[in-house]
Every structure is written in structure tokens, then in C-alpha cells.
Design a protein around this motif. Structure first.
Motif, PDB file in Angstrom:
ATOM      1  N   ASN A 119       8.112  -0.998 -19.408  1.00 39.38           N
ATOM      2  CA  ASN A 119       8.845  -1.496 -18.225  1.00 39.38           C
ATOM      3  C   ASN A 119       9.070  -2.999 -18.265  1.00 39.38           C
ATOM      4  N   LEU A 120       9.446  -3.494 -19.426  1.00 36.74           N
ATOM      5  CA  LEU A 120       9.806  -4.904 -19.528  1.00 36.74           C
ATOM      6  C   LEU A 120      11.269  -5.068 -19.143  1.00 36.74           C
ATOM      7  N   LEU A 121      11.620  -6.243 -18.627  1.00 37.23           N
ATOM      8  CA  LEU A 121      13.014  -6.528 -18.297  1.00 37.23           C
ATOM      9  C   LEU A 121      13.737  -6.899 -19.587  1.00 37.23           C
ATOM     10  N   PRO A 122      14.729  -6.117 -20.009  1.00 38.53           N
ATOM     11  CA  PRO A 122      15.361  -6.348 -21.323  1.00 38.53           C
ATOM     12  C   PRO A 122      16.082  -7.689 -21.422  1.00 38.53           C
ATOM     13  N   TRP A 123      16.465  -8.243 -20.284  1.00 38.12           N
ATOM     14  CA  TRP A 123      17.226  -9.482 -20.309  1.00 38.12           C
ATOM     15  C   TRP A 123      16.342 -10.715 -20.160  1.00 38.12           C
ATOM     16  N   LYS A 124      15.030 -10.513 -20.184  1.00 37.69           N
ATOM     17  CA  LYS A 124      14.121 -11.656 -20.123  1.00 37.69           C
ATOM     18  C   LYS A 124      13.290 -11.700 -21.396  1.00 37.69           C
ATOM     19  N   PHE A 132       7.421 -13.450 -14.837  1.00 43.29           N
ATOM     20  CA  PHE A 132       7.945 -12.604 -13.770  1.00 43.29           C
ATOM     21  C   PHE A 132       6.812 -11.895 -13.040  1.00 43.29           C
ATOM     22  N   GLY A 133       5.794 -11.519 -13.808  1.00 46.07           N
ATOM     23  CA  GLY A 133       4.651 -10.843 -13.201  1.00 46.07           C
ATOM     24  C   GLY A 133       3.854 -11.741 -12.271  1.00 46.07           C
ATOM     25  N   TYR A 164      13.358 -11.349 -27.141  1.00 45.23           N
ATOM     26  CA  TYR A 164      13.629 -10.324 -26.138  1.00 45.23           C
ATOM     27  C   TYR A 164      12.914  -9.028 -26.520  1.00 45.23           C
ATOM     28  N   HIS A 166      13.899  -6.093 -27.080  1.00 41.82           N
ATOM     29  CA  HIS A 166      14.485  -5.245 -28.120  1.00 41.82           C
ATOM     30  C   HIS A 166      14.242  -5.810 -29.526  1.00 41.82           C
ATOM     31  N   GLN A 167      13.747  -7.031 -29.588  1.00 43.27           N
ATOM     32  CA  GLN A 167      13.424  -7.633 -30.880  1.00 43.27           C
ATOM     33  C   GLN A 167      11.960  -7.410 -31.263  1.00 43.27           C
TER      34      GLN A 167
ATOM     35  N   LEU B 177      11.906   0.380 -13.736  1.00 44.70           N
ATOM     36  CA  LEU B 177      11.849  -1.066 -13.502  1.00 44.70           C
ATOM     37  C   LEU B 177      11.619  -1.372 -12.028  1.00 44.70           C
ATOM     38  N   LEU B 184       4.336  -5.080  -8.746  1.00 43.21           N
ATOM     39  CA  LEU B 184       4.105  -6.520  -8.859  1.00 43.21           C
ATOM     40  C   LEU B 184       4.407  -7.256  -7.552  1.00 43.21           C
ATOM     41  N   ARG B 275      21.902 -11.331 -22.809  1.00 44.59           N
ATOM     42  CA  ARG B 275      20.821 -10.849 -21.967  1.00 44.59           C
ATOM     43  C   ARG B 275      19.895  -9.915 -22.716  1.00 44.59           C
ATOM     44  N   GLY B 276      20.071  -9.875 -24.050  1.00 49.91           N
ATOM     45  CA  GLY B 276      19.143  -9.068 -24.838  1.00 49.91           C
ATOM     46  C   GLY B 276      19.309  -7.583 -24.643  1.00 49.91           C
ATOM     47  N   MET B 277      20.518  -7.166 -24.214  1.00 49.32           N
ATOM     48  CA  MET B 277      20.729  -5.730 -24.022  1.00 49.32           C
ATOM     49  C   MET B 277      21.487  -5.172 -25.207  1.00 49.32           C
TER      50      MET B 277
END
Lengths: 301, 287
Positions: A119-124, A132-133, A164, A166-167, B177, B184, B275-277
Motif C-alpha cells: 500500500n505504498l503511494l506509487p507517485w511518491k 506521508f506516514g 519510486y 515501481h523501481q 490506499l 494513518l 509520478r512513477g506510475m
């Protein structure tokens, strides 16, 4: 009927001593300390349209302060629902949940949940996800940055701070998820099959990391897993869950001291414990699954 | 960056992205092949055009030469391109109104099952309704000029941004998410800006891109039906047999539509990459 007895054996969940840990006289983690997590008679039913299904029924157990417990059960028995009830994400229909003496009515900054699917934000980036946490905590920016740096270092991802999700590999993503939760420094950490999506090697590495973090931080923890060996390697006590609906069927004290390594896994005692829990689980599955009962009955009769 | 440094950068693995020179070379070769195929296809079509024009005669199909020598200059000397510019402005106004309605309404539908149940029949009603059958009523209501064109664009273009936005928001709100943000204790404002908007952005952008294509359809149908502005020019060119001018204007319209769609696609992929998508192709396939 499961045996009532000494440390290392299981207790029937109906035994009044079931939620007080090991038998008297034995050394066990958290002995003499208070109950930090208390579930009493928790029940939950999910309704979808006209159909309803009872997921949890009269779930009662306690976890002592500083203890690390595991909930083991088959898929769909309600293990994850228990964690969500404790975290305040799900409201139980019956019963009560208390953490540190307080009733749980919603998410709480003292409780952290590590999800199975990261559940990580893909754009961060890695750093941004951990930060963020910390956003909801009333801390200064400097303190937040310091915690973020500290936990990135603890999980070994400082060099990946600008990358990111996805990397990253699955194991690295789960480390970010772990760091995000731990950076909040919760006193109770809930882990919902956190290693389920990982390969065996990565899983073992992260299991060892979790044990190390535990021993350093002295937090209370509850791990949900369907992997009996994982429960035996990490937990002080194992709650065996039945399904349809989910209940705590038995409590098993784990007698092994840390570190619990591959050498332990090769011992007869470890195999015996694993076998014992396996029998407890399959007995529960048989009770709840008519197909399994039919298959196990003698043919012709 | 000077040539030496640029060459050195190309021959080493990028520290930022981890892309090796071999991977870069493969990507470059793939691009060359792709553009060769695209231009080759265009060349084949143009060659087929010439063959057909030669066989049926200029009265039915002008040659490419006529279109280039007579049609294209007329776009500028006769003011056809400027007229098309006015059409584009009306299209963009209608499209902006469509998005201004579709995005908030779609977000509401995605976030609330109640609003989804209320608005979905209307959304699909707009999409499924036979718009040509509604044209006389719309002309009576809005006249046959610029306003009618803008309303037609709105009707054509509103559906995809609306439904895609609803889908994107719903995916985030009902997904893991969102549960993570609750765990959180993230504030609603932060959930909106840090999770909901970026999370639904791929769907929203895809919806806008599809809506843009429909907007072109809408404005041209409106203006052809009422013989107004660009539509009127096209009809007049056919009536007066000005075929080179007709094909030049039609070509300009087509190229503008394709270019808009492609440029928006480039923008969309850049936003996703930044945005890393996952980056997808024009039809949503993995890229």
C-alpha cells in the motif's frame, strides 16, 4: 479437546487461563505485565445485498504488553478482520476492543498496521512515502525528517530514498511499508501477512529484521499469518483460529528462545510443535468444511 | 551539456533511472522502427490515393498535386484556416464546460454510491441518446449558430470524462490506499490532494483524452448540420466542386484532431512517468 498444561503446549480457548499466557511458574515473555490488547466477545457480520456472512464470532483473547503473538488460520477465517477491528478500521457488531486500557473506536496513533500488499503511494518516493506516514502526527518537521532518515537507515534503504515503488523489488517495498509504520513509533504493531507476497529468501530476511526490531524496541505485536512455521519462528504465543465463523480455537505457547534460526527448524521439537498446530488447524477446517469431512469419512459408509 | 559529456552520459548506466546503454539503444531502435512503420503506412495510403485519383479522374478525386498546389494555399488566402480556428475555439469552450461539469460530477459519483445511483442513468442517457434525432430540438432551443455548436460539443464530450473520473475516484476510495490513509489518520484534505487526485489522475486524463476526440466529432456534426462556419465551408466546397480545397480543409481538420489527441497522450504519459506510475500506450496497453 486440546491439552491444558505447561509452556509449549496448547490450551483450549475456553480455558479461563487461555488468555493469560503460559502456565504458572514458567518464564514467558510479558509474565506479570498487564494485558495491553483485550478483545472480549468480538463478533462481526458482513452484509452484501441480501446476503450476510458472520466472519467473527465471540473472539476473545488478550495480548500482554511487550508480547509478540501470531494468529494462524486458514484463508478466509477472519484473521485480517481481527487486525482491522483492533486498528479501528472495522467496527465490531458485538463485543469490545481495548488497547492500553482504552476502548478502540477508530484508528489510533499508538497502533500501526503493516499491510500485506505494501500500500505504498506509487507517485511518491521512498522518503516521501515514509514522511506521508508521519503527516498526521503532531511533530516538528525536523523530528519527522530525523525519524524518516533513521528508519530508512534501519531498513537499509537510504540509497533508495529518491526511488519510486515501481523501481523497487517486493521485499524493498515491504521494507518501506514497515519503515512507514515503525517511524510512527506505535506501541502496538499489527502485521497482516506482511511477507505473504514475497519469495522465501526475502521473507526469511524480513522475518529476522522484524525480530531484531522487536527485541530492540520492546513493542507489542500481533502478526497474522497462514504460515505455521512463520508463527513459530516469530511469536511468543500462537492463537489458532477456526473458520466459519472465526473464533479462537486454541492458544499455543511457543517455548523457544530467540534467536530462532534454521538450526531450530531442523529440531524434532520444532517439527512436533508444527505438527501439533497443523492438527489443530485441520481439525477446525474439518469442522467447518463438509467437503473435507466427507472426504475424510470411510467410503461406503 | 557539451558533446563529450553528453556522449559519456549516453554510454553509461543512468544512476537516476538505472537504464543501461543497451536498453537505451533498444528503445531508440524501437522508436525508429515505429516511426518508419507509421510514415510508411502514410506513404502507402498517399500512393493509393494517387493511383485512384489517376483512375477515376480529377472530377471525382483530386490528385495530391492539386490538393497541395490549389487546396493548401486557399486555406490561408481564402481564410478557411482562420474559420477553422474559430471552430476550434468554440470546440474548446464546449469541451471546457463539459470537463467543468464532468470532473466534479464524476468525483461525486465515484466517492458516493448514492450519487452514483442518482447520476449514472443520466450519464448513460446522454451517451446512448441518438443525438442526430435531438438536433432539430436543440436547434429550436439554441439556434443554428455558435451556441448550438458549443452545446453539441458538451453533449458529445461530457460522457468519457464523467465516467472515467467516477471510475478513478471509486478505485481509490474503495481500494487499499484509502484504507491505508484511514489507518494513518491522514486528514481529509491531505487524502484529497495527496491520494485521491493523483490516484485517479490516470483515469481522469484518459477520460479527457477520449472526450477530446468526441468533442471534435460534436463540433463538426453541429456545423455540418447547420451549414455553419467550417461545416458550411465544407458543404459549399462540395456543392461548388472545389475538391482540392475540400480535401485540404478536411486534411487540416483531421491532422489537428490527430495531433491534439497525440499531444495530449504525450502529456498524459509524461504525467504518469513523473509520478512513477505505469506508462501505457494510446489504447491503454503497457508501454
Amino acid at each position: 479437546m486440546t491439552a491444558v498444561g505447561h509452556t509449549g503446549h496448547s490450551r483450549n480457548a475456553a480455558d479461563p487461563r487461555a488468555d493469560r499466557g503460559s502456565a504458572a511458574g514458567g518464564e514467558s515473555p510479558g509474565d506479570g505485565t498487564r494485558d495491553y490488547v483485550e478483545l472480549r466477545g468480538v463478533g462481526k457480520t458482513f452484509t452484501h445485498g441480501r446476503q450476510s456472512r458472520q466472519i467473527l464470532d465471540d473472539v476473545t483473547f488478550s495480548v500482554r504488553e511487550g508480547e509478540f503473538c501470531a494468529i494462524v488460520g486458514a484463508s478466509g477465517c477472519g484473521k485480517s478482520s481481527i487486525l482491522r477491528v483492533i486498528d479501528g478500521l472495522l467496527e465490531p457488531d458485538t463485543g469490545s476492543v481495548r488497547v492500553d486500557g482504552q476502548d478502540i473506536t477508530g484508528p489510533n496513533s499508538q497502533i500501526g498496521l503493516v499491510f500485506q500488499q505494501f500500500n505504498l503511494l506509487p507517485w511518491k518516493t521512498v522518503q516521501e512515502n515514509i514522511m506521508f506516514g508521519l503527516e498526521s502526527l503532531k511533530l516538528s518537521k525536523a523530528v519527522k525528517r530525523e525519524r524518516c532518515q533513521h528508519w530508512m537507515s534501519v531498513v537499509g534503504l537510504e540509497e533508495w530514498s529518491g526511488h519510486y515503488p515501481h523501481q523497487l523489488s517486493g521485499g524493498m517495498q515491504q521494507r518501506v511499508s514497515l519503515a512507514r509504520t515503525m517511524a510512527r513509533e506505535p506501541s502496538l504493531v499489527l502485521m497482516d501477512e506482511p511477507f505473504g507476497a514475497l519469495d522465501a529468501l526475502t521473507r526469511r530476511f524480513l522475518q529476522q529484521e522484524v525480530v531484531r526490531l522487536w527485541q530492540e524496541g520492546k513493542r507489542t505485536g500481533i502478526l497474522v499469518t497462514h504460515d505455521i512455521e512463520e508463527g513459530l519462528l516469530l511469536a511468543d504465543r500462537i492463537f489458532v483460529m477456526s473458520a466459519n465463523p472465526g473464533r479462537i480455537a486454541a492458544v499455543v505457547d511457543v517455548p523457544f528462545k530467540h534467536p530462532r534460526d534454521e538450526a531450530l527448524q531442523a529440531t524434532a521439537e520444532f517439527a512436533q510443535m508444527k505438527e501439533h498446530i497443523w492438527h489443530l488447524l485441520t481439525a477446525e477446517i474439518s469442522k467447518s468444511s463438509p467437503y473435507v469431512r466427507m472426504r475424510n469419512e470411510p467410503s461406503g459408509g | 551539456m557539451n558533446r563529450v559529456a553528453a556522449s559519456r552520459a549516453r554510454s553509461t548506466t543512468s544512476a537516476r533511472t538505472g537504464v543501461t546503454p543497451a536498453a537505451r539503444s533498444r528503445a531508440r531502435n524501437r522508436k525508429v522502427l515505429l516511426w518508419s512503420l507509421r510514415l510508411g503506412t502514410v506513404a502507402v495510403v498517399l500512393a493509393a490515393w494517387e493511383i485512384m485519383a489517376a483512375s477515376v479522374g480529377e472530377d471525382l478525386l483530386p490528385s495530391l498535386g492539386s490538393v497541395v498546389s490549389d487546396g493548401i494555399p486557399a486555406l490561408f488566402t481564402e481564410g478557411y484556416a482562420a474559420e477553422f480556428g474559430q471552430t476550434l475555439i468554440r470546440m474548446l469552450i464546449g469541451f471546457a464546460i463539459a470537463c467543468a461539469i464532468a470532473l466534479p460530477a464524476g468525483a461525486l459519483m465515484g466517492a458516493s454510491k448514492l450519487w452514483a445511483d442518482i447520476l449514472t442513468p443520466y450519464a448513460y442517457g446522454i451517451y446512448m441518446a441518438p443525438r442526430p434525432a435531438l438536433l432539430p430540438l436543440l436547434i429550436l432551443t439554441f439556434g443554428a449558430g455558435a451556441t448550438f455548436g458549443i452545446v453539441m460539443v458538451l453533449l458529445f464530450a461530457v460522457f468519457f470524462p464523467l465516467i472515467n473520473t467516477a471510475k478513478g475516484v471509486s478505485e481509490v476510495v474503495n481500494g487499499p490506499l484509502y484504507e491505508m490513509t484511514k489507518s494513518l489518520q491522514v486528514s481529509r484534505r491531505r487524502v484529497l490532494f495527496a491520494v485521491l487526485i493523483p490516484g485517479s489522475l490516470p483515469y481522469v486524463l484518459a477520460g479527457i483524452r477520449l472526450g477530446l476526440g468526441m468533442a471534435f466529432n460534436g463540433i463538426l456534426l453541429a456545423e455540418l448540420w447547420t451549414a455553419y462556419s467550417t461545416g458550411g465551408l465544407l458543404e459549399a466546397m462540395i456543392s461548388y466542386h472545389q475538391l482540392p480545397e475540400y480535401f485540404a480543409l478536411a486534411g487540416l481538420i483531421g491532422l489537428t484532431a490527430v495531433a491534439s489527441y497525440s499531444l495530449f497522450g504525450v502529456f498524459e504519459r509524461r504525467v504518469r512517468r513523473k509520478r512513477g506510475m505505469a506508462v501505457t500506450g494510446a489504447f491503454g496497453e503497457a508501454s
